[in-house]
Design an enzyme around this catalytic site. Sequence first.
Site, PDB file in Angstrom:
ATOM      1  N   CYS A   2       0.840  -1.189   0.000  1.00 43.34           N
ATOM      2  CA  CYS A   2       0.000   0.000   0.000  1.00 43.34           C
ATOM      3  C   CYS A   2       0.877   1.243   0.000  1.00 43.34           C
ATOM      4  O   CYS A   2       1.948   1.250   0.590  1.00 43.34           O
ATOM      5  CB  CYS A   2      -0.863   0.034   1.238  1.00 43.34           C
ATOM      6  N   ARG A  27       4.903  -0.451  -6.754  1.00 40.66           N
ATOM      7  CA  ARG A  27       4.751  -1.372  -5.634  1.00 40.66           C
ATOM      8  C   ARG A  27       3.512  -2.255  -5.779  1.00 40.66           C
ATOM      9  O   ARG A  27       3.379  -3.244  -5.079  1.00 40.66           O
ATOM     10  CB  ARG A  27       4.675  -0.596  -4.316  1.00 40.66           C
ATOM     11  N   TRP A  74      -3.634  -2.554  -1.485  1.00 40.77           N
ATOM     12  CA  TRP A  74      -3.498  -3.923  -1.968  1.00 40.77           C
ATOM     13  C   TRP A  74      -4.256  -4.753  -0.948  1.00 40.77           C
ATOM     14  O   TRP A  74      -3.868  -4.825   0.211  1.00 40.77           O
ATOM     15  CB  TRP A  74      -2.024  -4.313  -2.047  1.00 40.77           C
ATOM     16  N   ASN A 100      -1.606   1.172   6.498  1.00 49.01           N
ATOM     17  CA  ASN A 100      -0.841   0.049   5.951  1.00 49.01           C
ATOM     18  C   ASN A 100      -0.590  -0.913   7.090  1.00 49.01           C
ATOM     19  O   ASN A 100      -0.219  -0.477   8.169  1.00 49.01           O
ATOM     20  CB  ASN A 100       0.537   0.494   5.452  1.00 49.01           C
ATOM     21  N   GLY A 101      -0.722  -2.204   6.825  1.00 50.79           N
ATOM     22  CA  GLY A 101      -0.433  -3.180   7.884  1.00 50.79           C
ATOM     23  C   GLY A 101      -1.659  -4.013   8.183  1.00 50.79           C
ATOM     24  O   GLY A 101      -2.626  -4.034   7.409  1.00 50.79           O
ATOM     25  N   GLU A 486      21.514 -21.231   6.157  1.00 53.00           N
ATOM     26  CA  GLU A 486      21.345 -19.868   5.652  1.00 53.00           C
ATOM     27  C   GLU A 486      22.206 -18.876   6.440  1.00 53.00           C
ATOM     28  O   GLU A 486      22.805 -17.961   5.850  1.00 53.00           O
ATOM     29  CB  GLU A 486      19.854 -19.486   5.709  1.00 53.00           C
ATOM     30  N   LYS A 490      25.035 -16.553   4.686  1.00 53.41           N
ATOM     31  CA  LYS A 490      25.085 -15.075   4.769  1.00 53.41           C
ATOM     32  C   LYS A 490      26.487 -14.615   5.160  1.00 53.41           C
ATOM     33  O   LYS A 490      27.030 -13.683   4.595  1.00 53.41           O
ATOM     34  CB  LYS A 490      24.105 -14.536   5.823  1.00 53.41           C
ATOM     35  N   GLU A 493      29.051 -15.155   2.339  1.00 53.35           N
ATOM     36  CA  GLU A 493      28.829 -14.289   1.179  1.00 53.35           C
ATOM     37  C   GLU A 493      29.370 -12.881   1.375  1.00 53.35           C
ATOM     38  O   GLU A 493      29.993 -12.329   0.483  1.00 53.35           O
ATOM     39  CB  GLU A 493      27.316 -14.171   0.888  1.00 53.35           C
ATOM     40  N   HIS A 509      29.599 -36.299  14.222  1.00 50.55           N
ATOM     41  CA  HIS A 509      30.147 -37.119  13.139  1.00 50.55           C
ATOM     42  C   HIS A 509      31.192 -36.370  12.323  1.00 50.55           C
ATOM     43  O   HIS A 509      31.395 -36.684  11.154  1.00 50.55           O
ATOM     44  CB  HIS A 509      29.019 -37.611  12.224  1.00 50.55           C
ATOM     45  N   LYS A 608      24.029 -11.025  -8.457  1.00 50.33           N
ATOM     46  CA  LYS A 608      22.637 -11.111  -8.000  1.00 50.33           C
ATOM     47  C   LYS A 608      21.883 -12.175  -8.773  1.00 50.33           C
ATOM     48  O   LYS A 608      21.041 -12.885  -8.238  1.00 50.33           O
ATOM     49  CB  LYS A 608      21.969  -9.745  -8.162  1.00 50.33           C
TER      50      LYS A 608
HETATM   51  C1  G6P Z   1      23.126 -16.065  -6.577  1.00 47.40           C
HETATM   52  C2  G6P Z   1      22.911 -15.030  -5.487  1.00 47.40           C
HETATM   53  C3  G6P Z   1      22.258 -15.667  -4.258  1.00 47.40           C
HETATM   54  C4  G6P Z   1      20.978 -16.366  -4.652  1.00 47.40           C
HETATM   55  C5  G6P Z   1      21.220 -17.381  -5.776  1.00 47.40           C
HETATM   56  C6  G6P Z   1      19.910 -17.901  -6.336  1.00 47.40           C
HETATM   57  O1  G6P Z   1      24.092 -16.964  -6.173  1.00 47.40           O
HETATM   58  O2  G6P Z   1      24.143 -14.448  -5.133  1.00 47.40           O
HETATM   59  O3  G6P Z   1      21.974 -14.672  -3.297  1.00 47.40           O
HETATM   60  O4  G6P Z   1      20.431 -17.000  -3.534  1.00 47.40           O
HETATM   61  O5  G6P Z   1      21.904 -16.765  -6.856  1.00 47.40           O
HETATM   62  O6  G6P Z   1      19.242 -16.835  -6.937  1.00 47.40           O
HETATM   63  P1  G6P Z   1      17.720 -16.837  -7.314  1.00 47.40           P
HETATM   64  O7  G6P Z   1      17.508 -15.554  -8.055  1.00 47.40           O
HETATM   65  O8  G6P Z   1      17.490 -18.025  -8.211  1.00 47.40           O
HETATM   66  O9  G6P Z   1      16.943 -16.947  -6.070  1.00 47.40           O
END
Ligand code: G6P
Length: 613
Positions: A2, A27, A74, A100-101, A486, A490, A493, A509, A608
């Site tokens: 929104c 948006r 929305w 919004n919310g 994950e 992070k 990366e 193990h 990306k």
């Molecule tokens: C690249 C990016 C990651 C992402 C992966 C999959 O390695 O650096 O951050 O998770 O691609 O991307 P996707 O667009 O398919 O989610």
Amino acid sequence: MCGIVGYVGPKEATPIILNGLKRLEYRGYDSAGIAVIADDQVELRRNVGKLENLERHVQERPLFGHLGVGHTRWATHGQVLERNAHPHISMDGRYVVVHNGIVENYLELREQLKSRGVVFTSDTDTEVIVHLIAEFGAQGLDLTEATRQTCLLLRGAAAIVVLSGSQPDRLIAVRVGNAGGVTIGIGEGEMFIASDMPAILEHTRRMIFLESRQMITVTAAGYQMQTLTAEPIKPQIHNISWDPVSAARGEYRHFMQKEMFEQARSITDTIRGRIDFASGCVELPDLILNEEEARRLKRIVTVACGTSLNSGLVGKFMLEKLAQIPVETDYGSEYRYRDPILDPDCAVLAITQSGETVDTLAAMEEARNKGAKLWSIVNVIGSQAMRSADGHITMQAGPEIGVCSTKTFTTSIVDQYLLALYLGQLRGTLTADQMRQYAADLAKLPDLVGRVIDSAPQIEELAEQLYRYEDFLYLGRGINYPIALEGALKLKEISYIHAEGYPAGEMKHGPIALIDEKLPVLTICVKDAVYEKMISQIEQAKARRGIVIAVATEGDQFIASKADHVMYVPEAPELLSPILTVLPLQLLAYYIAVRRGCDVDQPRNLAKSVTVE
Ligand code: G6P
């Protein structure tokens, strides 16, 4: 998604508001409305569909006045109908609200208001807000105080703007939790309010950003800010640079920071329009699936890469539990190299933020050739993975600029939760009561997410103590095992620190050999079915002098006596807990990377969207 735009000053409010809303069109929305005050009278125009419909309406029946507010909606509660579009107006026609919310306790408040004779004209959760403000107004409270008292009654995260014919010189804006931003633009003898800065950037570069539980009263001549507990605040004024990249980044130092901080809002946007909280029913029309096909489904195979794969590992727990369908997950890059067994009663679900990751697209092609049903969860609208699937669900997270995925991780998990509920509904594996309960749990999520994000300063302090280590081990179990993966991803990366994620039970193990006083061990140890088992992993790591950092449930004092450091998250139902436990790990990776001077938004060697094999 929104949008809100408000104006008070010497100019005509309507064109400023409509232009501002246009700048937020990207948006997404399904209806729009505007309220303007002229001669102490509130005038309203609302329309379903695009802003052009509203513009035409305003041309036919012009709105003149120097104070007003507009909104693009929305749908969350209630269908896309004119009566559900914002602004909402009180019975006496004097008070107007845009919002919004999600008001989590709106059913309860609605019943109370009805018993006092209030007649509702919409199906929205928002409408309770305007009636409550009008009630407080009728008791003699001024607009600011009536709004403040109302906000104290609301549960959930919300951004609200209020105006009234009784005090026609002012707008009140409030932010409760992290449902969406509220930006105040300071002009020369005029003031602007917007949910997103781009809506008002052409008018002023001097901005105030409301934090959670802050409110502001603005008139053409100035403003007064306070907390929801009525303590006055002296706001910090930000001078936004003219360079478009800095402008898009707003008050944040990096896009990744911005994207982490907007997760309460992006999750709300993901939920929007897809679930009816009163019945718990989910609608996913773009999935193109009927009840018979859903009942025939024998298996789901999730294919994805990187963060999206970790999201799929969480989704597996949701789909198996709620829809009672076995789920396999595989790397996009591996899938087609193992001659997978598929048939038309299998669905292959590709999760991909960009929708262009070549490995995931290749896995989809394999599924297509083998005759499986093909679905995708994507963030980028119109991407290849969206176009080539039989059906899709969008993440609705808005553009993600930081290379490292954060908000699309959490929104893609929410999408899978919705998918699991939807399949459960179609396959008859959930009762009506269960549906309502799972929906109610989801409604609370944005607020809980906002509370974790609010703990960012403590996590920044912890990063200060940890940033020099060169190896980290992340451990989780059950639905939080993918969060260990994950969290480690992070950190690797963006800070270039070696980190491994492991299912906690596997520690003995192999990884246990690594543990000594130079190894921080991150454990996800919330109060769930595997809590005791996780405590025992902590004991084992401590016995080997590892530095233990636990992500734990608020109020768990016991863990503080076991671990060296604790990052708390609010209590949440087990299925949704990964969406909270991942947040401190995202924040920790971010602050460590910043402390090490790394290029957070564009880490070395990463892209990306990876469009090569
Ligand atoms: C690249 C990016 C990651 C992402 C992966 C999959 O390695 O650096 O951050 O998770 O691609 O991307 P996707 O667009 O398919 O989610």
